[in-house]
Design an enzyme around this catalytic site. Structure first.
Site, short mmCIF file in Angstrom:
data_model
loop_
_atom_site.label_atom_id
_atom_site.label_comp_id
_atom_site.label_asym_id
_atom_site.label_seq_id
_atom_site.Cartn_x
_atom_site.Cartn_y
_atom_site.Cartn_z
N HIS A 72 0.84 -1.19 0.00
CA HIS A 72 0.00 0.00 0.00
C HIS A 72 0.88 1.24 0.00
O HIS A 72 1.75 1.40 0.86
CB HIS A 72 -0.91 0.02 1.24
CG HIS A 72 -2.09 -0.89 1.10
ND1 HIS A 72 -3.22 -0.77 1.89
CD2 HIS A 72 -2.34 -1.93 0.27
CE1 HIS A 72 -4.11 -1.70 1.55
NE2 HIS A 72 -3.58 -2.41 0.58
N TYR A 201 -9.39 5.61 6.87
CA TYR A 201 -9.58 6.05 8.25
C TYR A 201 -10.64 7.15 8.24
O TYR A 201 -10.43 8.21 7.65
CB TYR A 201 -8.28 6.60 8.83
CG TYR A 201 -7.24 5.55 9.15
CD1 TYR A 201 -7.03 5.13 10.46
CD2 TYR A 201 -6.46 4.97 8.15
CE1 TYR A 201 -6.07 4.19 10.77
CE2 TYR A 201 -5.50 4.02 8.44
CZ TYR A 201 -5.31 3.63 9.75
OH TYR A 201 -4.37 2.67 10.05
N PRO A 293 -4.56 0.48 18.54
CA PRO A 293 -4.29 -0.03 17.19
C PRO A 293 -4.41 1.00 16.07
O PRO A 293 -4.09 0.69 14.92
CB PRO A 293 -5.35 -1.13 17.02
CG PRO A 293 -6.46 -0.74 17.94
CD PRO A 293 -5.80 -0.08 19.11
N LYS A 297 1.05 0.12 15.04
CA LYS A 297 2.42 0.10 15.50
C LYS A 297 2.81 -1.12 16.33
O LYS A 297 4.00 -1.38 16.52
CB LYS A 297 2.70 1.34 16.36
CG LYS A 297 2.69 2.63 15.58
CD LYS A 297 3.83 2.68 14.60
CE LYS A 297 3.60 3.68 13.50
NZ LYS A 297 4.16 3.30 12.23
N TYR A 385 3.72 6.79 9.99
CA TYR A 385 2.91 5.62 9.65
C TYR A 385 3.76 4.55 8.96
O TYR A 385 3.63 3.36 9.27
CB TYR A 385 1.76 6.03 8.73
CG TYR A 385 0.66 4.98 8.61
CD1 TYR A 385 -0.50 5.09 9.37
CD2 TYR A 385 0.78 3.89 7.77
CE1 TYR A 385 -1.50 4.14 9.29
CE2 TYR A 385 -0.20 2.93 7.68
CZ TYR A 385 -1.34 3.06 8.43
OH TYR A 385 -2.32 2.10 8.35
#
Length: 398
Positions: A72, A201, A293, A297, A385
């Site tokens: 991704h 998200y 979550p 990580k 990220y």
């Protein structure tokens, strides 16, 4: 039984550590309280940072990941019915993440360990770590109904939050930092192709939602629910209806539905145990730290811990110096606290706290608008990220 490194726990951290030590010519024994089937099927994290992917490849465990994992190059943020894509490679110099479930990582590492590595004992319950502050620590364990002792030069506790390793550090030497969140995640697995090719998200006044996936044909989705919620109290239709509300966009994007095969509720908490080392006992992964979550990580932090330990012990073997082993806790904690910071920021950015004033919601929208309009803010998110490099320079930067 005797070995150089006794590893408690055959999750991805313990298994990867055994693999890294094997490559360095250092022997180890892995003790796992559960059976092999349980380890290979327990559902956990599915997002691998760039550094984690690189380490697995270097360890010889990347062949199936490269074939079946889903690379991704970004995520999508949704808020106020708008969509904004964060382009990872453009913002980080080419870094990305890979969707590849923890269960699959464990399967790959177990197969390699059984084929090439040292002993891996399933259904071997660690009972206690003894003499951690001496040069001969040991692990008492029970295997096939018989108690035994594993004598070691070093012990690494990869046995999670409820394991025994952390208990061997005297309470008067420890500091604990933690936070519980007043909400949880209702997670589902569904036999339907993901409705988007990257993670989504979503911040909504009704609560957070996340669109993820396990494969091109299996979707993984999450809803923010009240703390202590019962997954069985949500009907399948109610789950899909709520997901549709929270993912709604002004351009008419639609969510595909399918049979739900699994539901579970995940509590949200942050936890850090300091130090991560006592004598010759070293903690790694959830034994030392837990993150909500939202930032993806947990697994990746555990990988950073065991990479740090393996490098330190290899340095000791090659030079005789304890310098990197002595610095293990401080090195890991720099990275841990940056991950805690990012995970907290993402969580507070996207979730609706019970009883929050409208002011808080408007601040969330302002922060999201800032990310969508500022390359600097967007880059900060993308770098965190995708993960900072697993090297000394990366550790110093956080």
């Amino acid at each position: 039984m005797r070995t150089t490194v006794g590893i408690i726990g055959a999750g991805p951290a313990g298994l990867l550590l055994a693999r890294l030590l094997h490559h360095a010519g250092i022997d180890s024994v892995v003790l796992e309280s559960r059976d092999r089937a349980y380890v290979e099927h327990r559902q956990r994290a599915g997002i691998l940072e760039q550094g984690t992917v690189d380490v697995l490849r270097a360890a010889g465990a990347g062949e199936r990941m490269d074939r079946e994992g889903l690379r991704h190059d970004g995520i999508e943020l949704r808020f106020d019915r708008k969509r904004h894509r964060v382009d990872f490679p453009a913002l980080t110099g080419g870094r990305s993440v890979t969707v590849y479930a923890q269960t699959e990582v464990c399967k790959d590492l177990i197969a390699l360990q059984l084929k090439e590595g040292g002993p891996l004992l399933f259904e071997a319950e660690a009972l206690a770590v003894e003499d951690a502050d001496t040069d001969r620590p040991r692990v008492r364990f029970r295997h096939q109904g018989v108690e035994d002792v594993l004598d070691c030069d070093y012990v690494v506790g990869c046995d999670g939050f409820w394991g025994v390793a952390r208990d061997a550090i005297p309470a008067e030497l420890t500091r604990v930092f933690e936070r519980s969140y007043p909400y949880a995640w209702l997670g589902i697995l569904a036999d339907v192709a993901p409705s988007h090719d990257e993670l989504v998200y979503a911040r909504h006044d009704r609560g957070f939602a996340l669109l993820s996936m396990r494969s091109p044909s299996v979707s993984r989705l999450y809803l923010q629910v009240e703390e202590g919620a019962d997954a069985d109290s949500w009907s399948d239709d109610a789950v899909w209806d709520e997901l549709e509300r929270r993912f709604e966009t002004e351009d008419g994007w639609t969510l595909d539905r399918g049979p739900i095969t699994q539901k579970s509720v995940t509590p949200m908490r942050s936890y850090v145990h300091e130090p991560m080392r006592h004598g010759r006992l070293f903690l790694a992964g959830d034994a030392a730290h837990i993150v909500p979550p939202t930032g993806a990580k947990g697994l990746n932090l555990a990988v950073g811990d065991v990479v740090t330990f393996a490098r330190a012990l290899t340095h000791k073997k090659e030079t005789g110096s304890d310098e990197l082993l002595d610095g293990y806790s401080a090195t890991c904690l720099r990275r841990v606290w940056q991950a805690e910071r990012f995970s907290y920021d993402m969580t507070s950015l996207l979730h609706s706290a019970p009883g929050a004033a409208p002011f808080e919601g408007r601040l969330q929208l302002a922060r999201l608008e800032r990310i969508a309009s500022s390359r600097a803010a967007e880059t900060d998110l993308a770098e965190a990220y995708t993960g900072f490099p697993l090297d000394e320079q990366g550790d110093r930067r956080g």
